[in-house]
Design an enzyme around this catalytic site. Structure first.
Site, PDB file in Angstrom:
ATOM      1  N   LYS A  83       1.775 -48.006 -15.388  1.00  0.00           N
ATOM      2  CA  LYS A  83       1.246 -48.958 -14.399  1.00  0.00           C
ATOM      3  C   LYS A  83       1.562 -48.482 -12.974  1.00  0.00           C
ATOM      4  O   LYS A  83       0.678 -48.448 -12.110  1.00  0.00           O
ATOM      5  CB  LYS A  83       1.830 -50.369 -14.655  1.00  0.00           C
ATOM      6  N   THR A  84       2.814 -48.091 -12.740  1.00  0.00           N
ATOM      7  CA  THR A  84       3.195 -47.607 -11.410  1.00  0.00           C
ATOM      8  C   THR A  84       2.434 -46.323 -11.093  1.00  0.00           C
ATOM      9  O   THR A  84       1.951 -46.131  -9.965  1.00  0.00           O
ATOM     10  CB  THR A  84       4.715 -47.315 -11.371  1.00  0.00           C
ATOM     11  N   ASP A 128       5.293 -54.775  -8.615  1.00  0.00           N
ATOM     12  CA  ASP A 128       5.723 -54.688 -10.006  1.00  0.00           C
ATOM     13  C   ASP A 128       6.271 -56.060 -10.418  1.00  0.00           C
ATOM     14  O   ASP A 128       6.711 -56.826  -9.562  1.00  0.00           O
ATOM     15  CB  ASP A 128       6.829 -53.627 -10.104  1.00  0.00           C
ATOM     16  N   THR A 177       4.389 -57.177 -17.494  1.00  0.00           N
ATOM     17  CA  THR A 177       4.519 -56.960 -18.933  1.00  0.00           C
ATOM     18  C   THR A 177       4.005 -58.190 -19.674  1.00  0.00           C
ATOM     19  O   THR A 177       3.901 -58.194 -20.875  1.00  0.00           O
ATOM     20  CB  THR A 177       5.994 -56.712 -19.313  1.00  0.00           C
ATOM     21  N   ARG A 236       6.963 -42.620 -20.678  1.00  0.00           N
ATOM     22  CA  ARG A 236       8.295 -42.499 -20.065  1.00  0.00           C
ATOM     23  C   ARG A 236       9.331 -42.098 -21.102  1.00  0.00           C
ATOM     24  O   ARG A 236      10.218 -41.284 -20.831  1.00  0.00           O
ATOM     25  CB  ARG A 236       8.720 -43.784 -19.346  1.00  0.00           C
TER      26      ARG A 236
END
Ligand code: ADP
Length: 362
Positions: A83-84, A128, A177, A236
């Site tokens: 997302k980032t 975020d 989320t 990640r």
């Protein structure tokens, strides 16, 4: 060729395994730096999430063609899926700047006003954990998103009046989320809403290979596949595992990340054959051993595991559900037959309909 195992390494115990290594969050400054170094900056480098990426590429192209700005974007999905990365990538593709903040970091209206007034035309403001915005901050975001203005109150008491200050047209990229926790007024202000899903092992293999070449890690095809297969569907985690496995390969071998080296490193890190980490296995074991396979309420499970409810619900469960190990029923969580088989725990005697009415699952 039969798969060779490094049986000289002890099987990871509950205490030895590091849940942190495989957590999908960037926990330390070093991990954050790794995130930044490995972040794709263009659509051509962005692996997987084809539907989402193709849609966003069209919206970017259309906005550029009109010399306009990109509509506000809401990205949802479990942590570590990109997302980032997408927020930065959108700014990069639009030729603008990205500013980064988060729901909990915006404590006062002034914080938000300060950021908004400093944005240039078309800049991306990435928020975020947008579901954690305080209501008062969220409300002051509405006119900014809709009319590109912020309201500032001047004076006090009877002499107080609100003035509207124009700001540049910007693009808010919100990440969450849990879309379910967003209020409908906020949700309705996003023109583009996209959900990120777990990546396939093949996509993660590609990501790991790209990361290895950036970091100068010697990784062969089979080593990449092994990490890709066991990275919980999460880029990640794949990158973190690659970095850790490299350490094992350097200390225990010749530094090359082969399948054997990857398998050895992953087992030392408590990542099993299917990529479940110790937290995932503790959750399944608790449902099986303490709740007879379920249904178990999320609060009861959180208490039994001394774990944060949100971590269970938004970090561990989505992957276990996607893998078919866990189901959510109206009465709680249930472990599936597949989960029993994977955990090598005998199925409970089912009686007429299972000890807890779970017979239908088996
Ligand atoms: P989120 O914001 O969803 O928690 P991030 O965008 O920070 O996740 O992604 C974590 C890391 O994973 C990034 O720094 C990047 O290295 C890697 N990554 C995420 N998505 C991709 C992708 N599609 N292709 C390649 N690498 C990715």
């Amino acid at each position: 060729m039969a798969r060779k195992r490094h049986d000289d390494g002890p099987a990871p115990s509950e205490h030895e395994s590091s849940a942190r290594v495989v957590s999908p969050e960037a926990d330390s400054p070093k991990e954050k730096a790794l995130d930044v170094a490995l972040r794709p900056t263009s659509f051509s480098e962005f692996v997987g999430q084809r539907k989402v990426a193709e849609n966003l590429e069209v919206y970017v192209a259309a906005a550029k063609k009109r010399s306009g700005t990109l509509d506000h974007v809401l990205l949802s999905g479990p942590p570590g899926l990109g997302k980032t990365t997408l927020a930065h990538l959108l700014a990069h593709e639009m030729g603008t700047q990205a500013r980064v903040t988060s729901g909990p970091a915006l404590e006062r209206k002034g914080d938000l006003a300060g950021i908004l007034t400093s944005l240039g035309r078309g800049d991306v403001l990435f928020v975020d954990e947008i579901h954690r915005l305080q209501p008062i901050i969220e409300e002051s975001l509405y006119p900014a998103m809709e009319d590109f203005k912020i309201e500032i109150v001047t004076g006090v008491g009877a002499g107080a009046s609100a003035i509207a200050i124009p700001i540049e047209r910007f693009t808010l990229v919100g990440a969450t989320t849990r879309t379910g926790q967003l209020t409908s007024p906020l949700l309705s202000r996003f023109g583009i809403v996209e959900r990120l899903d777990f990546y396939t092992p093949a996509e993660l293999t590609t990501i790991v290979k790209r990361s290895a070449s950036i970091l100068g890690i010697r990784l062969d095809e089979e080593g990449a596949l092994e990490i890709g297969r066991r990275a919980r569907g999460t880029p990640r985690i794949a990158n973190k595992l690659l970095n850790r496995v490299r350490d094992f390969a350097e200390v225990r071998g010749d530094g090359r990340v082969t399948r054997e080296a990857a398998d050895y490193g992953l087992r030392r890190l408590g990542v099993d054959e299917l990529g479940l980490d110790e937290g995932d296995r503790r959750l399944l074991r608790a449902i099986m051993e303490r709740f007879d396979g379920g249904p178990a309420g999320i609060e009861a499970l959180a208490a039994a595991l001394a774990e944060d409810r949100d971590t269970l619900e938004y970090v561990h469960e989505p992957y276990l559900i996607q893998q078919g190990f866990l189901v959510r029923t109206p009465r709680g969580r249930q472990a599936t037959r597949q989960a029993y088989e994977h955990m090598k725990i005998p199925l409970p005697s089912t009686g007429r309909n299972g000890p807890s009415g779970q017979g239908s699952l088996f």
